[in-house]
Design a protein around this motif. Structure first.
Motif, PDB file in Angstrom:
ATOM      1  N   GLU A   1      25.718 -78.258  32.323  1.00  0.00           N
ATOM      2  CA  GLU A   1      24.525 -77.494  31.979  1.00  0.00           C
ATOM      3  C   GLU A   1      23.283 -78.084  32.672  1.00  0.00           C
ATOM      4  N   GLN A   2      23.308 -79.404  32.894  1.00  0.00           N
ATOM      5  CA  GLN A   2      22.164 -80.055  33.544  1.00  0.00           C
ATOM      6  C   GLN A   2      22.231 -79.946  35.077  1.00  0.00           C
ATOM      7  N   HIS A   3      23.452 -79.808  35.638  1.00  0.00           N
ATOM      8  CA  HIS A   3      23.580 -79.844  37.097  1.00  0.00           C
ATOM      9  C   HIS A   3      24.293 -78.602  37.644  1.00  0.00           C
ATOM     10  N   TYR A   4      24.244 -77.491  36.927  1.00  0.00           N
ATOM     11  CA  TYR A   4      24.971 -76.303  37.403  1.00  0.00           C
ATOM     12  C   TYR A   4      24.406 -75.776  38.724  1.00  0.00           C
ATOM     13  N   GLU A   5      23.094 -76.028  38.999  1.00  0.00           N
ATOM     14  CA  GLU A   5      22.514 -75.540  40.237  1.00  0.00           C
ATOM     15  C   GLU A   5      23.035 -76.341  41.434  1.00  0.00           C
ATOM     16  N   ASN A   6      23.462 -77.555  41.226  1.00  0.00           N
ATOM     17  CA  ASN A   6      23.942 -78.421  42.303  1.00  0.00           C
ATOM     18  C   ASN A   6      25.456 -78.651  42.191  1.00  0.00           C
ATOM     19  N   ILE A   7      26.153 -77.700  41.646  1.00  0.00           N
ATOM     20  CA  ILE A   7      27.565 -77.887  41.397  1.00  0.00           C
ATOM     21  C   ILE A   7      28.367 -78.078  42.669  1.00  0.00           C
ATOM     22  N   ARG A   8      27.828 -77.620  43.815  1.00  0.00           N
ATOM     23  CA  ARG A   8      28.546 -77.770  45.054  1.00  0.00           C
ATOM     24  C   ARG A   8      28.309 -79.151  45.684  1.00  0.00           C
ATOM     25  N   ASP A   9      27.406 -79.882  45.139  1.00  0.00           N
ATOM     26  CA  ASP A   9      27.097 -81.217  45.668  1.00  0.00           C
ATOM     27  C   ASP A   9      28.277 -82.145  45.462  1.00  0.00           C
ATOM     28  N   GLN A  10      28.598 -82.909  46.506  1.00  0.00           N
ATOM     29  CA  GLN A  10      29.752 -83.791  46.447  1.00  0.00           C
ATOM     30  C   GLN A  10      29.573 -84.866  45.383  1.00  0.00           C
ATOM     31  N   HIS A  11      28.374 -85.339  45.226  1.00  0.00           N
ATOM     32  CA  HIS A  11      28.126 -86.377  44.226  1.00  0.00           C
ATOM     33  C   HIS A  11      28.349 -85.827  42.816  1.00  0.00           C
ATOM     34  N   VAL A  12      27.818 -84.593  42.564  1.00  0.00           N
ATOM     35  CA  VAL A  12      28.007 -83.967  41.239  1.00  0.00           C
ATOM     36  C   VAL A  12      29.487 -83.730  40.958  1.00  0.00           C
ATOM     37  N   GLN A  13      30.214 -83.252  41.967  1.00  0.00           N
ATOM     38  CA  GLN A  13      31.655 -82.984  41.764  1.00  0.00           C
ATOM     39  C   GLN A  13      32.424 -84.284  41.517  1.00  0.00           C
ATOM     40  N   ALA A  14      32.027 -85.356  42.226  1.00  0.00           N
ATOM     41  CA  ALA A  14      32.697 -86.644  41.991  1.00  0.00           C
ATOM     42  C   ALA A  14      32.486 -87.114  40.560  1.00  0.00           C
TER      43      ALA A  14
END
Length: 482
Positions: free
Chosen positions: A60-73
């Motif tokens: 919910e906090q990072h849904y806009e950056n969900i494609r970011d490799q760091h967020v996915q990791a």
């Protein structure tokens, strides 16, 4: 209480208890099943939410950056830490991130792939695939869908119990009631049925052994106003009847023995007398014709007496077998009775008794067996001679009364004792006299009047008597006319 009412009351009680237990059991089953189902669904959803809550907050906090490799990791690390598989799909169904067999970039059918309830989320392998919406932290708008795959073993067990305590208590009380009802019924069945039946069995065995006296406790059972009480009453009546039959049979056997003894004596005495007179004649004791004729007359009287005894015995045997022969034929009274009465009059006069008969006998046509009616009149006259003394009178008359010819044999003898009257026509009964100087001793076989009754009734008539002790007796019988 009658047995059928008693049985109906017990059956009704058991049926009511059975239906009550069935209703409670059915309600209990439905209640527990529904509660378990609802509780399991809520419990699993809550457990899954608790397990995946850190991932939901992060997304919910990072849904806009969900494609970011760091967020996915970071998401992949959190999924491994909480032992869940995650698939993140956009509102269009495109898979933006996945740690499950789904590939990133694939598209899902949102209608068939998103499961928000436990029933649809349960997989064949026992795991759950549950979907939670991803919301914007600021606006609470739906921005994506998070599909979690979590093993059933991952969830903790429900330590709370959905078992209703009230239902348990009611069921236990019903069980105790059933046991108590069975014990009461067993006791009642034993006291009301088994015990009385065993008492009846013992009573029947006692009767078979010849014991007709009821036990002391039989009175309480007899007082019962139900089917078994009626059975006890019937058994009591049967016992009394058997007891009376046994006494009657004993009396009859005793009377038959006395009959044989009496007839043997009464036949032996005439035979001895006839033999003595015959020997006297053979030895030439009779010096003239007049003495010889006197001896012959005496022998004839004793022979007649033996003949009557033998005939009575024969008729008695026929009566016992129900085969006494009476063959009425239509004849006129003046043709049948004068010869019989003449012989009886001669016999009575030889005993020193005055004899009279009616001179105006009605000449009527009637069905009559002359030989049998002669036996009736002979027995009545013989019976009168037993209760008269020289100087007394025997009177025979015949009159017409209501289409019947009525014969009367009356004497002026000693009469019949009142205590002998009820038994006068019974077989083997012999009245008592004890008065000396009678014309004929009160000996006899007790068959004469019984045979008279049988013969008269076989003709369709009746026989009776009236007597006063010390004043004489009057026997009368009727014969119907043609």
């Amino acid at each position: 209480m009658h047995m059928n009412v008693w049985l109906k009351s017990w059956i009704g009680a058991f049926m009511a208890l059975f239906f009550l237990m069935t209703a409670i059991g059915g309600g209990w089953f439905l209640y527990v099943t529904n509660q378990e189902r609802n509780h399991e669904s809520d419990y699993v959803i809550n457990e899954v939410r608790l397990a995946v809550n850190p991932l939901l907050l992060f997304m919910e906090q990072h849904y806009e950056n969900i494609r970011d490799q760091h967020v996915q990791a970071t998401l992949r690390a959190l999924s491994g830490e909480h032992d869940v598989a995650l698939t993140y799909a956009g509102l269009s169904g495109e898979i933006l991130f996945s740690t499950s067999p789904y590939k990133q970039g694939d598209r899902l059918n949102l209608r068939s792939s998103l499961h928000y309830d436990l029933h649809e989320a349960t997989q064949n392998d026992g795991s759950y695939r549950i979907t939670f919406p991803v919301l914007d932290a600021d606006t609470d708008s739906h921005v994506a869908n998070a599909i979690f795959h979590i093993a059933k073993e991952r969830l903790g067990s429900d330590s709370s119990s959905a078992f209703p305590l009230t239902m348990l208590i009611v069921s236990f009380l019903l069980f105790l009631g059933s046991v108590a009802l069975l014990l009461v019924m067993r006791t009642s069945f034993h006291s009301r049925i088994l015990s009385p039946v065993r008492t009846l069995q013992g009573r029947a065995e006692a009767i078979l052994r010849g014991n007709y006296e009821p036990p002391s406790h039989i009175g309480t059972q007899f007082a019962r106003m139900d089917e078994l009480g009626g059975l006890y009453a019937m058994m009591d009546q049967i016992t009394l009847e058997l007891k009376e039959q046994r006494k009657r049979r004993a009396r009859q056997e005793k009377a038959q023995k006395e009959l044989i003894t009496n007839i043997s004596h009464e036949i032996r005495t005439p035979i001895t007398t006839v033999k003595a007179y015959m020997e006297a004649i053979l030895e030439g004791v009779c010096s003239d014709r007049e003495t010889m004729l006197e001896y012959v007359g005496i022998m004839r009287n004793h022979t007649d007496k033996m003949s009557r005894q033998v005939e009575d015995l024969f008729l008695h045997a026929m009566e016992e077998l129900g085969q006494i022969s009476v063959e009425p034929k239509e004849r006129y009274s003046m043709e049948v009775f004068p010869p019989i009465l003449s012989t009886l009059g001669h016999y009575a006069r030889t005993q020193g008794i005055a004899y009279r008969e009616s001179l105006n006998m009605p000449n009527v046509l009637l069905p009559v067996d002359a030989a049998r009616i002669e036996q009736v009149l002979t027995n009545l006259v013989t019976n009168a001679l037993k209760h008269t003394s020289p100087g007394d009178t025997i009177h025979i008359s015949a009159d017409l009364e209501e289409n019947h010819l009525v014969f009367t044999v009356a004497d002026t003898g000693r009469g019949i004792r009142p205590q002998d009257m009820p038994f006068l026509f019974e077989r083997y009964y012999r009245g008592q006299s004890g008065v000396p100087g009678q014309a004929i001793a009160t000996e006899g076989n007790g068959l004469g009047l019984s045979i008279c009754k049988n013969i008269v009734e076989a003709h369709g008539g009746v026989i009776s008597f009236k007597s006063r002790e010390g004043q004489g007796t009057e026997f009368y019988f009727t014969l119907p006319l043609c």
